[in-house]
Scaffold this active site. Structure first.
Site, short mmCIF file in Angstrom:
data_model
loop_
_atom_site.label_atom_id
_atom_site.label_comp_id
_atom_site.label_asym_id
_atom_site.label_seq_id
_atom_site.Cartn_x
_atom_site.Cartn_y
_atom_site.Cartn_z
CE1 TYR A 178 40.76 31.96 43.55
CE2 TYR A 178 40.61 29.80 42.49
CZ TYR A 178 41.10 31.10 42.51
OH TYR A 178 41.92 31.54 41.50
CB SER A 194 40.06 30.04 38.63
OG SER A 194 40.51 28.78 39.09
N1 LIG Z 1 48.10 32.04 40.05
C1 LIG Z 1 47.25 31.11 39.63
O1 LIG Z 1 47.58 29.92 39.50
C2 LIG Z 1 45.84 31.51 39.27
C3 LIG Z 1 45.05 30.56 38.63
C4 LIG Z 1 43.76 30.89 38.28
C5 LIG Z 1 43.27 32.15 38.53
N2 LIG Z 1 44.06 33.06 39.17
C6 LIG Z 1 43.49 34.37 39.45
O2 LIG Z 1 44.33 35.38 38.95
C7 LIG Z 1 44.19 36.56 39.73
C8 LIG Z 1 45.54 37.04 40.17
O3 LIG Z 1 46.15 36.01 40.92
P1 LIG Z 1 47.72 35.94 41.17
O4 LIG Z 1 48.05 34.52 41.24
O5 LIG Z 1 48.41 36.85 40.26
O6 LIG Z 1 47.73 36.49 42.68
P2 LIG Z 1 48.63 37.57 43.44
O7 LIG Z 1 50.03 37.56 42.98
O8 LIG Z 1 48.32 37.35 44.89
O9 LIG Z 1 48.00 38.96 42.95
C9 LIG Z 1 46.77 39.41 43.42
C10 LIG Z 1 46.69 40.90 43.18
O10 LIG Z 1 45.39 41.33 43.61
C11 LIG Z 1 45.55 42.43 44.51
N3 LIG Z 1 44.46 42.45 45.48
C12 LIG Z 1 44.19 41.55 46.45
N4 LIG Z 1 43.16 41.96 47.18
C13 LIG Z 1 42.77 43.15 46.66
C14 LIG Z 1 41.77 44.09 46.99
N5 LIG Z 1 40.94 43.91 48.03
N6 LIG Z 1 41.65 45.22 46.24
C15 LIG Z 1 42.49 45.43 45.20
N7 LIG Z 1 43.45 44.59 44.83
C16 LIG Z 1 43.59 43.46 45.56
C17 LIG Z 1 46.91 42.20 45.16
O11 LIG Z 1 47.50 43.40 45.65
P3 LIG Z 1 47.23 44.01 47.11
O12 LIG Z 1 47.28 42.86 48.07
O13 LIG Z 1 48.30 45.01 47.27
O14 LIG Z 1 45.87 44.65 47.04
C18 LIG Z 1 47.71 41.69 43.98
O15 LIG Z 1 48.14 42.79 43.20
C19 LIG Z 1 43.24 36.20 40.87
O16 LIG Z 1 41.92 36.60 40.52
C20 LIG Z 1 43.33 34.69 40.92
O17 LIG Z 1 42.15 34.11 41.45
C21 LIG Z 1 45.34 32.77 39.56
#
Ligand SMILES: NC(=O)c1ccc[n+]([C@@H]2O[C@H](COP(=O)([O-])OP(=O)(O)OC[C@H]3O[C@@H](n4cnc5c(N)ncnc54)[C@H](OP(=O)(O)O)[C@@H]3O)[C@@H](O)[C@H]2O)c1
Length: 254
Positions: free
Chosen positions: A153, A140
């Site tokens: 985070y 990130s």
């Molecule tokens: N969106 C942004 O702006 C952004 C920016 C920078 C980085 N990121 C990174 O991108 C990644 C995905 O983020 P997102 O925004 O797409 O979030 P999201 O929509 O909340 O997706 C997160 C995914 O991770 C899974 N997850 C959560 N806890 C878990 C666990 N203990 N074991 C296995 N799977 C798990 C969730 O499914 P379940 O809850 O069903 O397990 C979900 O499929 C993260 O690493 C986040 O830090 C996001």
């Protein structure tokens, strides 16, 4: 439409929603055989139905090291050696001084840092042994500079950046590629919960497109959008007095 080419086996964690789901779907459409993981089975099943025959669900909580190891081995036994692992599962638990919580840090480290490491457990030896493969880790932009509410985070994402950088020359010796992906803000269920301004907020499809292109080119770092990268890297380079004058303004109201 699913492509007919067989590009290899990919494993995407955190593939139930958001960025992981978008990456998994695109890989499947591009002809990869994709193993998808998350805790919520119905999200994985609905994703598998979107590209029939190309996506296999492996329900997994990445914070459980034994389950992660078993799942990695099961994927390789069922689908074949993993050529590309996108270790994306992660979340953001906001921090603040008034409600300092050790549990918050433990949860964040267990998921973002150790969850990634747990999934590397079964696949790094396999890739090094085969002298091929590609591991992509979800970082990130919060890794580049300490930002209010992101104490835990940002710490885990900085750790993932450091880990990827440390492994890069070592993995290179064995023909294994490593990529660190550092997005700015992307529209997903995770960011939908944020109650603060999100500069340069991106559409999910645009983010997935940039990530897929970077993976195709086997880039070490995929940092985007460039405006956010410039801002966070400039912030990091500022002297303390100037940096904290800016980050103080980002504090949520008490
Ligand atoms: N969106 C942004 O702006 C952004 C920016 C920078 C980085 N990121 C990174 O991108 C990644 C995905 O983020 P997102 O925004 O797409 O979030 P999201 O929509 O909340 O997706 C997160 C995914 O991770 C899974 N997850 C959560 N806890 C878990 C666990 N203990 N074991 C296995 N799977 C798990 C969730 O499914 P379940 O809850 O069903 O397990 C979900 O499929 C993260 O690493 C986040 O830090 C996001």
């Amino acid at each position: 439409m699913a492509g007919t080419a067989n590009r290899g086996v990919a494993w995407v964690t955190g593939a139930g929603t958001g960025i992981g789901r978008g990456i998994a779907r695109r890989l499947a459409e591009d002809g990869w055989s994709v193993a998808v993981s998350a805790r919520t089975a119905r999200d994985l099943d609905s994703l598998a139905a979107e590209v029939p025959g190309r996506i296999t669900a492996f329900q997994l909580d990445v914070t459980d090291p034994k389950a992660a190891d078993d799942t990695g081995r099961r994927i390789e036994a069922d689908l074949g050696p993993v050529d590309l692992a996108v270790l994306n599962a992660g979340s953001y638990f906001p921090t603040n001084a008034r409600s300092f919580s050790v549990d918050n840090f433990r949860k964040t480290v267990d998921l973002n840092l150790m969850g990634t490491v747990n999934c590397m457990g079964p696949i790094v030896p396999s890739m090094v042994g085969r002298r091929s493969g590609h591991i992509a880790i979800m970082g990130s932009q919060s890794a580049f500079s300490g930002l209010p509410t992101a104490a835990s985070y940002g710490a885990t994402k900085a750790a993932l950046n450091s880990m990827a950088e440390a492994f890069k020359p070592d993995f290179d010796r064995y023909g294994v590629a490593i990529t660190i992906i550092n997005p700015g803000f992307v529209k997903t269920p995770l960011t939908a919960k944020n109650r603060f301004p999100m500069p340069f907020l991106m559409e999910l499809d645009d983010a997935v497109e940039i990530i897929l292109r970077g993976l195709e080119q086997r880039r070490f770092a995929i940092n985007f959008p460039w405006q956010m990268t410039l801002s966070t890297k400039l912030l990091a380079a500022l002297p303390g007095w100037a940096k904290f004058a800016i980050t103080r303004k980002m504090l949520p109201k008490e």
